[in-house]
Design a protein around this motif. Structure first.
Motif, short mmCIF file in Angstrom:
data_model
loop_
_atom_site.label_atom_id
_atom_site.label_comp_id
_atom_site.label_asym_id
_atom_site.label_seq_id
_atom_site.Cartn_x
_atom_site.Cartn_y
_atom_site.Cartn_z
N VAL A 171 0.85 -1.19 0.00
CA VAL A 171 0.00 0.00 0.00
C VAL A 171 0.88 1.24 0.00
N HIS A 172 0.43 2.28 -0.67
CA HIS A 172 1.13 3.55 -0.63
C HIS A 172 0.63 4.31 0.60
N PRO A 173 1.52 4.70 1.52
CA PRO A 173 1.07 5.29 2.79
C PRO A 173 0.51 6.70 2.68
N ASP A 174 0.60 7.31 1.50
CA ASP A 174 0.03 8.64 1.33
C ASP A 174 -1.32 8.59 0.64
N THR A 175 -1.48 7.68 -0.31
CA THR A 175 -2.70 7.66 -1.12
C THR A 175 -3.62 6.48 -0.81
#
Length: 191
Positions: A171-175
């Protein structure tokens, strides 16, 4: 101590105002899944929202790096309990980009330990007791490979039901964008 008092003061009003009612569920995951993910604070609310999960949908296990590093450690035990006792039918191992475990420096951590009062002699005792601090605290350099390795550790565990899909995602931690690394449905064996 001030933070504990703040938490406890809030808790009194939380309970008295029955704010807990909106979270009522059972101990069994409604979507019948167990998730192993990182303890990164950015994922606390983001990951469940990105997966369309509400309270009660999944068993969520958190550890540094979402790593299964011992076949009979607490992480694997939790996964097995979720499957055999708590009705989970699928496993999701979800790492994330920009993970602290990808840049972990054992020397820096042990120095921080001694700075906070741990006797340096303890590290010698651990070494002579067979504990290799560098490998024990070792992180990873590639989150995708780390997720694959953990998926394989779970999939090939001698107590794992071979009909349970073991998925690997990042998972991308910003999006909140999820990338599938391992589609567990492709590896399930029918017995």
């Amino acid at each position: 101590m001030a933070l504990l008092n703040e938490i406890l003061d809030f808790n009194v009003s939380f309970v008295n105002e029955k704010k807990y009612e909106q979270y009522a569920t059972t101990k069994f995951p409604d979507k019948r899944i167990v998730i192993l993910t990182c303890m990164d604070t950015r994922l606390t609310e983001l990951l469940p929202k990105a997966m369309n999960l509400k309270n009660g949908d999944a068993k969520i296990i958190k550890s540094a790096g979402a790593v299964v590093n011992h076949p009979f450690g607490g992480i694997m035990r939790s996964i097995l309990v979720a499957i055999y006792e708590l009705q989970a039918d699928e496993v999701y191992i979800i790492g994330h980009h920009d993970c602290g475990m990808s840049s972990i420096d054992t020397d820096r951590i042990t120095k921080n330990m001694t700075n906070r009062g741990i006797d340096p002699e303890i590290f010698h005792t651990l070494k002579y007791s067979g504990v290799d601090m560098k490998s024990w605290l070792h992180g990873f350099s590639d989150v995708t490979e780390s997720v694959k390795k953990s998926v394989e550790a779970v999939r090939h565990h001698p107590l794992m039901d071979t009909k349970v899909p073991i998925h690997g995602l990042v998972v991308h931690p910003d999006t909140g964008q999820l990338d599938v690394i391992v589609d567990g449905y492709q590896s399930v064996t029918e017995n």
